[in-house]
Every structure is written in structure tokens, then in C-alpha cells.
Design a protein around this motif. Structure first.
Motif, PDB file in Angstrom:
ATOM      1  N   VAL A 167       0.839  -1.197   0.000  1.00  0.00           N
ATOM      2  CA  VAL A 167       0.000   0.000   0.000  1.00  0.00           C
ATOM      3  C   VAL A 167       0.871   1.243   0.000  1.00  0.00           C
ATOM      4  CG1 VAL A 167      -1.922  -1.158   1.162  1.00  0.00           C
ATOM      5  CG2 VAL A 167      -0.261   0.124   2.526  1.00  0.00           C
ATOM      6  N   THR A 168       0.278   2.355  -0.366  1.00  0.00           N
ATOM      7  CA  THR A 168       0.991   3.619  -0.347  1.00  0.00           C
ATOM      8  C   THR A 168       1.045   4.125   1.088  1.00  0.00           C
ATOM      9  OG1 THR A 168       0.436   4.155  -2.614  1.00  0.00           O
ATOM     10  CG2 THR A 168       0.873   6.016  -1.161  1.00  0.00           C
ATOM     11  N   MET A 169       2.212   4.571   1.481  1.00  0.00           N
ATOM     12  CA  MET A 169       2.417   5.115   2.821  1.00  0.00           C
ATOM     13  C   MET A 169       2.615   6.616   2.668  1.00  0.00           C
ATOM     14  SD  MET A 169       2.365   2.230   4.478  1.00  0.00           S
ATOM     15  CE  MET A 169       2.995   2.575   6.101  1.00  0.00           C
ATOM     16  N   LEU A 170       1.697   7.396   3.221  1.00  0.00           N
ATOM     17  CA  LEU A 170       1.766   8.847   3.068  1.00  0.00           C
ATOM     18  C   LEU A 170       2.241   9.497   4.361  1.00  0.00           C
ATOM     19  CD1 LEU A 170      -1.625   9.396   1.201  1.00  0.00           C
ATOM     20  CD2 LEU A 170       0.674   9.459   0.204  1.00  0.00           C
ATOM     21  N   ALA A 171       3.065  10.525   4.213  1.00  0.00           N
ATOM     22  CA  ALA A 171       3.477  11.308   5.377  1.00  0.00           C
ATOM     23  C   ALA A 171       2.214  11.739   6.121  1.00  0.00           C
ATOM     24  CB  ALA A 171       4.287  12.515   4.934  1.00  0.00           C
ATOM     25  N   LEU A 172       2.253  11.692   7.441  1.00  0.00           N
ATOM     26  CA  LEU A 172       1.064  11.894   8.263  1.00  0.00           C
ATOM     27  C   LEU A 172       0.225  13.115   7.890  1.00  0.00           C
ATOM     28  CD1 LEU A 172      -0.649  10.784  10.562  1.00  0.00           C
ATOM     29  CD2 LEU A 172       0.815  12.037  12.158  1.00  0.00           C
ATOM     30  N   PRO A 173       0.795  14.309   7.724  1.00  0.00           N
ATOM     31  CA  PRO A 173      -0.043  15.458   7.353  1.00  0.00           C
ATOM     32  C   PRO A 173      -0.701  15.294   5.980  1.00  0.00           C
ATOM     33  CG  PRO A 173       2.096  16.186   8.158  1.00  0.00           C
ATOM     34  CD  PRO A 173       2.175  14.713   7.967  1.00  0.00           C
ATOM     35  N   VAL A 174       0.001  14.672   5.046  1.00  0.00           N
ATOM     36  CA  VAL A 174      -0.558  14.417   3.714  1.00  0.00           C
ATOM     37  C   VAL A 174      -1.713  13.425   3.843  1.00  0.00           C
ATOM     38  CG1 VAL A 174      -0.074  13.458   1.427  1.00  0.00           C
ATOM     39  CG2 VAL A 174       1.639  14.877   2.571  1.00  0.00           C
ATOM     40  N   TYR A 175      -1.486  12.357   4.581  1.00  0.00           N
ATOM     41  CA  TYR A 175      -2.501  11.329   4.803  1.00  0.00           C
ATOM     42  C   TYR A 175      -3.769  11.931   5.402  1.00  0.00           C
ATOM     43  CZ  TYR A 175      -4.555   7.024   6.678  1.00  0.00           C
ATOM     44  OH  TYR A 175      -5.388   5.984   6.990  1.00  0.00           O
ATOM     45  N   GLU A 176      -3.611  12.789   6.395  1.00  0.00           N
ATOM     46  CA  GLU A 176      -4.785  13.401   7.032  1.00  0.00           C
ATOM     47  C   GLU A 176      -5.607  14.205   6.035  1.00  0.00           C
ATOM     48  OE1 GLU A 176      -2.847  15.535  10.186  1.00  0.00           O
ATOM     49  OE2 GLU A 176      -2.925  13.801  11.550  1.00  0.00           O
ATOM     50  N   LYS A 177      -4.943  14.983   5.175  1.00  0.00           N
ATOM     51  CA  LYS A 177      -5.657  15.776   4.171  1.00  0.00           C
ATOM     52  C   LYS A 177      -6.361  14.885   3.151  1.00  0.00           C
ATOM     53  CE  LYS A 177      -3.372  20.184   3.942  1.00  0.00           C
ATOM     54  NZ  LYS A 177      -2.882  21.201   3.028  1.00  0.00           N
ATOM     55  N   VAL A 178      -5.661  13.862   2.685  1.00  0.00           N
ATOM     56  CA  VAL A 178      -6.227  12.975   1.669  1.00  0.00           C
ATOM     57  C   VAL A 178      -7.404  12.195   2.257  1.00  0.00           C
ATOM     58  CG1 VAL A 178      -5.761  10.994   0.177  1.00  0.00           C
ATOM     59  CG2 VAL A 178      -4.093  12.847   0.345  1.00  0.00           C
ATOM     60  N   MET A 179      -7.257  11.675   3.462  1.00  0.00           N
ATOM     61  CA  MET A 179      -8.349  10.919   4.100  1.00  0.00           C
ATOM     62  C   MET A 179      -9.601  11.780   4.236  1.00  0.00           C
ATOM     63  SD  MET A 179      -7.663   7.768   4.865  1.00  0.00           S
ATOM     64  CE  MET A 179      -8.600   7.357   6.302  1.00  0.00           C
ATOM     65  N   LYS A 180      -9.425  13.017   4.677  1.00  0.00           N
ATOM     66  CA  LYS A 180     -10.555  13.923   4.832  1.00  0.00           C
ATOM     67  C   LYS A 180     -11.248  14.143   3.488  1.00  0.00           C
ATOM     68  CE  LYS A 180     -11.782  18.462   6.628  1.00  0.00           C
ATOM     69  NZ  LYS A 180     -11.299  19.710   7.221  1.00  0.00           N
ATOM     70  N   ALA A 181     -10.450  14.327   2.435  1.00  0.00           N
ATOM     71  CA  ALA A 181     -11.017  14.552   1.103  1.00  0.00           C
ATOM     72  C   ALA A 181     -11.734  13.308   0.584  1.00  0.00           C
ATOM     73  CB  ALA A 181      -9.924  14.969   0.134  1.00  0.00           C
ATOM     74  N   VAL A 182     -11.140  12.127   0.767  1.00  0.00           N
ATOM     75  CA  VAL A 182     -11.769  10.883   0.319  1.00  0.00           C
ATOM     76  C   VAL A 182     -13.098  10.685   1.051  1.00  0.00           C
ATOM     77  CG1 VAL A 182     -11.559   8.359   0.294  1.00  0.00           C
ATOM     78  CG2 VAL A 182      -9.623   9.761  -0.416  1.00  0.00           C
ATOM     79  N   LYS A 183     -13.098  10.902   2.358  1.00  0.00           N
ATOM     80  CA  LYS A 183     -14.338  10.761   3.147  1.00  0.00           C
ATOM     81  C   LYS A 183     -15.423  11.712   2.663  1.00  0.00           C
ATOM     82  CE  LYS A 183     -12.333   9.230   7.519  1.00  0.00           C
ATOM     83  NZ  LYS A 183     -12.124   9.581   8.934  1.00  0.00           N
ATOM     84  N   SER A 184     -15.035  12.924   2.252  1.00  0.00           N
ATOM     85  CA  SER A 184     -16.040  13.905   1.823  1.00  0.00           C
ATOM     86  C   SER A 184     -16.644  13.564   0.465  1.00  0.00           C
ATOM     87  CB  SER A 184     -15.430  15.306   1.787  1.00  0.00           C
ATOM     88  OG  SER A 184     -14.586  15.466   0.674  1.00  0.00           O
ATOM     89  N   VAL A 185     -15.946  12.770  -0.337  1.00  0.00           N
ATOM     90  CA  VAL A 185     -16.413  12.442  -1.684  1.00  0.00           C
ATOM     91  C   VAL A 185     -17.210  11.139  -1.718  1.00  0.00           C
ATOM     92  CG1 VAL A 185     -15.610  11.825  -4.003  1.00  0.00           C
ATOM     93  CG2 VAL A 185     -14.560  13.731  -2.805  1.00  0.00           C
ATOM     94  N   ILE A 186     -16.786  10.146  -0.961  1.00  0.00           N
ATOM     95  CA  ILE A 186     -17.440   8.831  -1.004  1.00  0.00           C
ATOM     96  C   ILE A 186     -18.643   8.825  -0.074  1.00  0.00           C
ATOM     97  CG2 ILE A 186     -17.154   6.360  -0.576  1.00  0.00           C
ATOM     98  CD1 ILE A 186     -14.214   6.696  -1.327  1.00  0.00           C
ATOM     99  N   LYS A 187     -19.783   8.474  -0.610  1.00  0.00           N
ATOM    100  CA  LYS A 187     -21.032   8.527   0.142  1.00  0.00           C
ATOM    101  C   LYS A 187     -21.544   7.140   0.544  1.00  0.00           C
ATOM    102  CE  LYS A 187     -21.011  12.935  -0.352  1.00  0.00           C
ATOM    103  NZ  LYS A 187     -20.378  13.700   0.704  1.00  0.00           N
ATOM    104  N   LEU A 188     -20.663   6.192   0.686  1.00  0.00           N
ATOM    105  CA  LEU A 188     -21.037   4.838   1.091  1.00  0.00           C
ATOM    106  C   LEU A 188     -20.894   4.683   2.602  1.00  0.00           C
ATOM    107  CD1 LEU A 188     -19.094   2.910  -1.704  1.00  0.00           C
ATOM    108  CD2 LEU A 188     -21.558   3.345  -1.608  1.00  0.00           C
TER     109      LEU A 188
END
Length: 150
Positions: free
Chosen positions: A34-55
Motif C-alpha cells: 500500500v501507499t504510505m503517506l506522510a502523516l499530514p498528507v494522509y490526514e488531508k487525503v483521508m478527509k477529502a476521500v471521506k467527503s467524496v465517497i457517500k457509502l
């Protein structure tokens, strides 16, 4: 790596004091799944993914990944994620950013890593790309390819 887009939301790291992604701090590793993202990057990406996926969000059946959804779909309802590199963009399809962890669950194929701002592009993120390394010019290239065959 200068930024990441989730769907049409782009996050640039330049000027963000929490994101210490600097030139040379992206490792392309075919031995890491899996891709390992630097913690601040991961936090931003996770927040964005959560806001887009409605499942419906669920725990990972394998207990490894942080963000999973109840879904039998392999692509529907999941955003395109684009990694913005200096001089190029790499668009991840479903198979690069998400992984089926059971017959009824799909997880974001990334984890947080807190190691001096480094991120690691794992082998799922490299699937269906020809990755070229030019040692003379010190450049890396990504060319979309159908590597899996049907």
C-alpha cells in the motif's frame, strides 16, 4: 510530490507548514504493497476521500487499513486520485487507490507514516503503469499500460 487531487479537489503542499514533503522524499517501492503517506498528507487525503465517497463506512475486515466502505462495487462511487509530481500528474484508477478486502468491503489502499516527511508509493499505486527510471537525468516517468491481461 507537490500535491494530490481527490476527484476535483486539489491539495498543494507548497506553503503548508505541516506538510514537509520536499524534493526527493517520495520513494517508489515495488516491495511495499500500500501507499504510505506522510502523516499530514494522509490526514488531508483521508478527509477529502471521506467527503467524496457517500457509502457506509465500516471497519477493515483484515484490521489493517483505516478507511473502508461497505461495497461490492469495484469502481462506482470511488473518486479518481491524482498524484501531482514536479512536471507530471499520475492519475490512479480504482485499482491503484482502493483494494477489495472482502466480497463486501473496499478500503483506501494507503496508510499514514510519520517518518521525516517521507511518502512511499506502493506497488498497488504502480499497477498498470510502466515506471521508468532515468539515472542520467535523475527522472522518473509513469506510462499507463494494460499490464494485467484478461
Amino acid at each position: 510530490m507537490v500535491g494530490i487531487s481527490v476527484g476535483n479537489k486539489r491539495f498543494d503542499f507548497d506553503g503548508d507548514e505541516r506538510v514537509t514533503v520536499k524534493e526527493g522524499k517520495l520513494i517508489i517501492d515495488s516491495g511495499t504493497t500500500v501507499t504510505m503517506l506522510a502523516l499530514p498528507v494522509y490526514e488531508k487525503v483521508m478527509k477529502a476521500v471521506k467527503s467524496v465517497i457517500k457509502l457506509k463506512q465500516i471497519p477493515d475486515p483484515s484490521g489493517i487499513l483505516d478507511l473502508c466502505y461497505s461495497s461490492r462495487s469495484r469502481e462506482r462511487d470511488f473518486p479518481v486520485i491524482t498524484i501531482h509530481l514536479t512536471g507530471a500528474d499520475v492519475k490512479w484508477g480504482f485499482e491503484n487507490a482502493f483494494v477489495m478486502t472482502s466480497d463486501e468491503s473496499v478500503c483506501f489502499a494507503a496508510q499514514a507514516m510519520d517518518y521525516d516527511g517521507f511518502s512511499i508509493l506502493g506497488n498497488l499505486a504502480q499497477a498498470n503503469f510502466l515506471v521508468g527510471f532515468d539515472l542520467l537525468t535523475r527522472t522518473v516517468s509513469f506510462k499507463p499500460a494494460e499490464c494485467g491481461g484478461t
